[in-house]
Design an enzyme around this catalytic site. Structure first.
Site, PDB file in Angstrom:
ATOM      1  CG  LEU A 173      13.574  26.586   6.130  1.00  0.00           C
ATOM      2  CD1 LEU A 173      14.708  26.706   5.123  1.00  0.00           C
ATOM      3  CD2 LEU A 173      13.132  25.149   6.179  1.00  0.00           C
ATOM      4  CG  HIS A 199       7.814   6.457  -2.667  1.00  0.00           C
ATOM      5  ND1 HIS A 199       7.714   7.502  -3.545  1.00  0.00           N
ATOM      6  CD2 HIS A 199       6.845   5.578  -3.036  1.00  0.00           C
ATOM      7  CE1 HIS A 199       6.724   7.263  -4.411  1.00  0.00           C
ATOM      8  NE2 HIS A 199       6.191   6.102  -4.123  1.00  0.00           N
ATOM      9  NE  ARG A 257       4.961   3.908  -8.127  1.00  0.00           N
ATOM     10  CZ  ARG A 257       5.212   4.963  -8.893  1.00  0.00           C
ATOM     11  NH1 ARG A 257       5.715   4.789 -10.089  1.00  0.00           N
ATOM     12  NH2 ARG A 257       4.931   6.169  -8.464  1.00  0.00           N
ATOM     13  CB  ILE A 260       0.670  23.145 -11.678  1.00  0.00           C
ATOM     14  CG1 ILE A 260       1.548  24.263 -12.286  1.00  0.00           C
ATOM     15  CG2 ILE A 260       0.231  23.553 -10.292  1.00  0.00           C
ATOM     16  CD1 ILE A 260       2.893  24.458 -11.605  1.00  0.00           C
ATOM     17  CG  ASP A 264       6.863  13.684 -10.498  1.00  0.00           C
ATOM     18  OD1 ASP A 264       6.587  12.586  -9.971  1.00  0.00           O
ATOM     19  OD2 ASP A 264       6.382  14.051 -11.591  1.00  0.00           O
TER      20      ASP A 264
HETATM   21  C1  IPE Z   1       2.605  15.263  -7.988  1.00  0.00           C
HETATM   22  O1  IPE Z   1       3.249  14.170  -8.517  1.00  0.00           O
HETATM   23  C2  IPE Z   1       2.329  15.024  -6.549  1.00  0.00           C
HETATM   24  C3  IPE Z   1       3.499  14.941  -5.677  1.00  0.00           C
HETATM   25  C4  IPE Z   1       4.730  15.181  -6.030  1.00  0.00           C
HETATM   26  C5  IPE Z   1       3.218  14.596  -4.317  1.00  0.00           C
HETATM   27  P1  IPE Z   1       2.460  13.060  -9.331  1.00  0.00           P
HETATM   28  O2  IPE Z   1       3.443  12.081  -9.842  1.00  0.00           O
HETATM   29  O3  IPE Z   1       1.346  12.525  -8.515  1.00  0.00           O
HETATM   30  O4  IPE Z   1       1.828  13.931 -10.522  1.00  0.00           O
HETATM   31  P2  IPE Z   1       1.226  13.528 -11.920  1.00  0.00           P
HETATM   32  O5  IPE Z   1       0.109  12.575 -11.663  1.00  0.00           O
HETATM   33  O6  IPE Z   1       2.315  12.891 -12.704  1.00  0.00           O
HETATM   34  O7  IPE Z   1       0.784  14.806 -12.527  1.00  0.00           O
HETATM   35  C1  IPE Z   2       6.816  11.476  -6.486  1.00  0.00           C
HETATM   36  O1  IPE Z   2       7.342  10.426  -7.234  1.00  0.00           O
HETATM   37  C2  IPE Z   2       6.333  11.064  -5.118  1.00  0.00           C
HETATM   38  C3  IPE Z   2       4.882  11.061  -4.953  1.00  0.00           C
HETATM   39  C4  IPE Z   2       4.015  11.485  -5.844  1.00  0.00           C
HETATM   40  C5  IPE Z   2       4.389  10.570  -3.688  1.00  0.00           C
HETATM   41  P1  IPE Z   2       6.410   9.476  -8.060  1.00  0.00           P
HETATM   42  O2  IPE Z   2       5.980   8.348  -7.190  1.00  0.00           O
HETATM   43  O3  IPE Z   2       5.294  10.238  -8.692  1.00  0.00           O
HETATM   44  O4  IPE Z   2       7.390   8.935  -9.174  1.00  0.00           O
HETATM   45  P2  IPE Z   2       7.109   8.760 -10.731  1.00  0.00           P
HETATM   46  O5  IPE Z   2       6.545  10.048 -11.234  1.00  0.00           O
HETATM   47  O6  IPE Z   2       6.129   7.642 -10.859  1.00  0.00           O
HETATM   48  O7  IPE Z   2       8.430   8.444 -11.308  1.00  0.00           O
HETATM   49 MG    MG Z   3       5.098  11.240 -10.436  1.00  0.00          MG
END
Ligand code: IPE
Ligand code: IPE
Ligand code: MG
Length: 250
Positions: A132, A38, A34, A196, A21
């Site tokens: 792995l 990624h 964003r 989670i 995240d």
């Molecule tokens: C959880 O991250 C999903 C992934 C890492 C793929 P999110 O950024 O989507 O989670 P929330 O919405 O903040 O809980």
């Molecule tokens: C996690 O990073 C990747 C995915 C959920 C695909 P985020 O895209 O949720 O990044 P934040 O949480 O907005 O910083």
């Molecule tokens: Mg996120």
């Protein structure tokens, strides 16, 4: 601090699951969109897999796209799907070289056809690798997984392949997407969030948790080792008393 030096080789987590995240916030901090975040997540994935491999962890499961992530702007969802396809293709030689077996969990039928195809090809090509198992959770939601399991178990009951009395924890486990994977020992979540988000609800019943403020694109080998050191400093009691655990260790 170099955390690798502190790792006890006799207590390595066999299965580490990571909620990757913070990509969006990482990109925003530097005035980028964003998707840039990624793209920069790939190095962190490579580093985590290499770190896991180095210490002898047998399985690593990465939360890459949740069922809820479909609700993000279309542009971002499309970019994530393209990134998935291109990265899998690009990384395949590396997976082979490092003896990494690719696996996927989630509602894979909802992925774009091209992503399904690439994934199936990479899974097939790496199926005999043994160092792995790298599992991508894609269009994954733990509640969806449980609904799917209940449906499949119910079908077997209707078809008289299974009786209600036979349902136990093992049967439920065998109908989850994670059936072939070892028990989750450690869950890592980056970016400071402590939740989670619908990840492996059943599977983490007795996992240890490591939350770090590091944003995912900044996550490196040493961050992985740090989580393992913290894991090793915990006492996993599984409902028993500390004294019972100490007796066992003697
Ligand atoms: C959880 O991250 C999903 C992934 C890492 C793929 P999110 O950024 O989507 O989670 P929330 O919405 O903040 O809980
Ligand atoms: C996690 O990073 C990747 C995915 C959920 C695909 P985020 O895209 O949720 O990044 P934040 O949480 O907005 O910083
Ligand atoms: Mg996120």
């Amino acid at each position: 601090m170099n955390y690798l030096e502190q790792i006890n080789p006799n207590n390595i987590p066999q299965h580490v699951a990571i909620i990757m995240d913070g990509n969006g916030r990482w990109a925003k901090k530097q005035g980028m969109n964003r998707i840039f975040g990624h793209r920069n997540a790939l190095t962190s994935i490579r580093e985590s897999v290499a770190a896991a491999s180095d210490i002898g962890t047998k399985a690593i499961t990465l939360y890459a796209f949740s069922t809820e992530n479909w609700n993000r702007p279309k542009l971002e969802v499309d970019a994530l799907m393209s990134l998935l396809i291109n990265s899998l293709k690009k990384e395949l030689p590396g997976f082979q070289e490092n003896n990494i077996k690719i696996n996927a969990i989630g509602c894979l039928e909802s992925l774009p056809t091209k992503a399904q195809k690439t994934l199936a090809d990479v899974i097939e090509a790496t199926k005999n690798n043994t160092t792995l198992t790298l599992t991508f959770a894609l269009s994954y939601g733990s509640r969806e997984e449980i609904v799917n399991a209940v449906k499949n178990i119910s079908k077997k009951i209707v078809n008289n392949e299974l009786s209600v009395e036979e349902i136990d924890e093992k049967i439920i486990n065998n109908h989850l997407y994670t059936v072939s994977l070892p028990e989750v020992d450690l869950v890592i979540r980056s970016s400071g969030e402590q939740r989670i988000s619908n990840f492996l609800l059943w599977q983490i019943a007795y996992a240890e948790f490591h939350f770090t403020k590091v944003l995912w694109p900044d996550f490196r080998k040493n961050d992985f080792y740090k989580a393992v050191v913290e894991y090793q400093n915990r006492e996993r009691r599984f409902g028993k008393t500390s004294e019972q655990i100490e007796d066992l260790n003697e």
